[in-house]
Design an enzyme around this catalytic site. Structure first.
Site, PDB file in Angstrom:
ATOM      1  N   ASP A  28       0.756  -1.374   0.233  1.00 27.99           N
ATOM      2  CA  ASP A  28       0.005   0.284   0.171  1.00 27.99           C
ATOM      3  C   ASP A  28       0.877   1.302  -0.089  1.00 27.99           C
ATOM      4  O   ASP A  28       2.182   1.096   0.669  1.00 27.99           O
ATOM      5  CB  ASP A  28      -0.916   0.080   1.250  1.00 27.99           C
ATOM      6  CG  ASP A  28      -2.138   1.033   1.145  1.00 27.99           C
ATOM      7  OD1 ASP A  28      -2.316   1.584   0.113  1.00 27.99           O
ATOM      8  OD2 ASP A  28      -2.538   1.305   2.013  1.00 27.99           O
ATOM      9  N   HIS A  45       2.061   3.119  -9.059  1.00 32.22           N
ATOM     10  CA  HIS A  45       1.812   1.694  -9.335  1.00 32.22           C
ATOM     11  C   HIS A  45       2.977   1.194 -10.125  1.00 32.22           C
ATOM     12  O   HIS A  45       3.397   0.043  -9.822  1.00 32.22           O
ATOM     13  CB  HIS A  45       0.539   1.612 -10.084  1.00 32.22           C
ATOM     14  CG  HIS A  45      -0.718   1.984  -9.280  1.00 32.22           C
ATOM     15  ND1 HIS A  45      -0.934   1.813  -7.853  1.00 32.22           N
ATOM     16  CD2 HIS A  45      -1.727   2.698  -9.681  1.00 32.22           C
ATOM     17  CE1 HIS A  45      -2.011   2.119  -7.319  1.00 32.22           C
ATOM     18  NE2 HIS A  45      -2.495   2.815  -8.531  1.00 32.22           N
ATOM     19  N   LEU A 139      10.244 -20.945  -4.760  1.00 38.67           N
ATOM     20  CA  LEU A 139       9.618 -19.726  -4.193  1.00 38.67           C
ATOM     21  C   LEU A 139       8.167 -20.193  -4.932  1.00 38.67           C
ATOM     22  O   LEU A 139       8.168 -20.023  -5.934  1.00 38.67           O
ATOM     23  CB  LEU A 139      10.186 -18.587  -4.400  1.00 38.67           C
ATOM     24  CG  LEU A 139       9.195 -17.228  -3.988  1.00 38.67           C
ATOM     25  CD1 LEU A 139       8.996 -17.019  -2.455  1.00 38.67           C
ATOM     26  CD2 LEU A 139      10.043 -15.846  -4.373  1.00 38.67           C
TER      27      LEU A 139
END
Ligand code: IPE
Ligand code: IPE
Ligand code: MG
Length: 265
Positions: A28, A45, A139
């Site tokens: 955020d 973004h 991962l």
């Protein structure tokens, strides 16, 4: 009902290690990061993708098994149409551009959330990226897109009851678990939210039951490896009791050296 699922924190006490097996992040603060620089929100973004790249690398280096990031919530449709459409395009571009690199680095990519509102092209790219990387094991990077914690629980219940109507009166947590997003991953050990807000915003409500929560004011585009290591160091100082008393904890809880974060520096 299904064998080999990782233990549930409310039914058994999970193993604890100094490096979290699963980290969940609410990325955020992109908009505010851009605003501070007199740039449009969407520039934030864009920079957010760079930050994600760095955190993925850090997770792979440290041996974190699962990284789950909140990219778009089921409530983010409420944003201005141009921002929503920019985010969709960015997501598509990111998948197209990064998937080969993830694959080369033995990273498995998965997407959770309700895909039905996404356009065909995006849905197909998601499927292809998942298929290409499904056997990778260094991962697991999971992107939550049009995801909501309540959606996850409701969707699991609906699917379970459709497949097993006989469970209507008797179902237990164990029956529901296999139908939740991420049921094959351990529950998150560490949750990180950047950007200063201290809330869950409908992220993994079920899975965060016993997760250690870490909040930082750092805005997501500025969250780098050093910031990530700070979060890990904070995690290593926590005492995870899962309902027990301190005295009941086994000796293999984090040792002093680990608690100070010396084992990965
Ligand atoms: C998080 O950054 C990214 C998404 C929700 C897609 P924000 O866009 O929420 O940034 P702030 O919180 O407005 O600064
Ligand atoms: C949460 O961030 C969702 C994502 C980061 C994708 P928001 O910025 O949408 O959360 P609220 O609205 O401030 O709670
Ligand atoms: Mg926000």
């Amino acid at each position: 009902m299904m064998a080999n699922l990782p233990p549930s924190s409310t039914r058994t006490i999970p193993d604890v290690s100094s490096i979290p097996r699963h980290v969940a992040i609410i990325m955020d603060g992109n908009g505010r990061w851009a605003k501070q620089r007199f740039m449009p929100r969407v520039a934030g973004h864009q920079r957010g993708v760079e930050a994600l790249r760095e955190v993925v690398k850090a997770c792979r280096d440290l041996g974190v098994g699962y990284l789950t990031v909140f990219a778009f919530s089921s409530e983010n449709w409420r944003r201005p149409a141009e921002e929503v459409s920019f985010l969709m395009t960015l997501f598509l571009k990111m998948l197209e551009r990064e998937v080969e690199k993830l694959h080369r680095n033995d990273i498995r990519l998965r997407i959770i959330g309700d895909r039905s509102p996404f356009d065909d092209k995006l849905r197909q790219t998601m499927r292809e990226a998942e298929l290409l990387t499904e056997k990778n094991s260094a991962l697991t990077l999971t992107i939550a897109a049009n995801y909501g914690g309540r959606w996850d629980v409701m969707h699991a219940l609906r699917t379970m009851l459709k497949e097993h109507p006989e469970l209507m009166q008797t179902f237990t947590e164990a029956d529901v678990q296999p139908y939740l997003s991420m049921s094959d991953a351990p529950e998150p050990d560490l949750f990180i939210r950047t950007g200063g807000e201290q809330r869950i915003s409908n992220f993994m409500l079920w899975q965060l039951a016993y997760t250690e929560l870490y909040f930082t004011d750092t805005l997501w585009p500025a969250f780098d490896r050093g910031e990530f290591e700070k979060a890990i160091a904070s995690y290593q100082k926590r005492e995870r009791r899962f309902g027990r008393t301190s005295e009941q904890l086994p000796g293999e809880q984090l040792t002093g050296a680990q608690a100070q974060g010396k084992d990965y520096a």
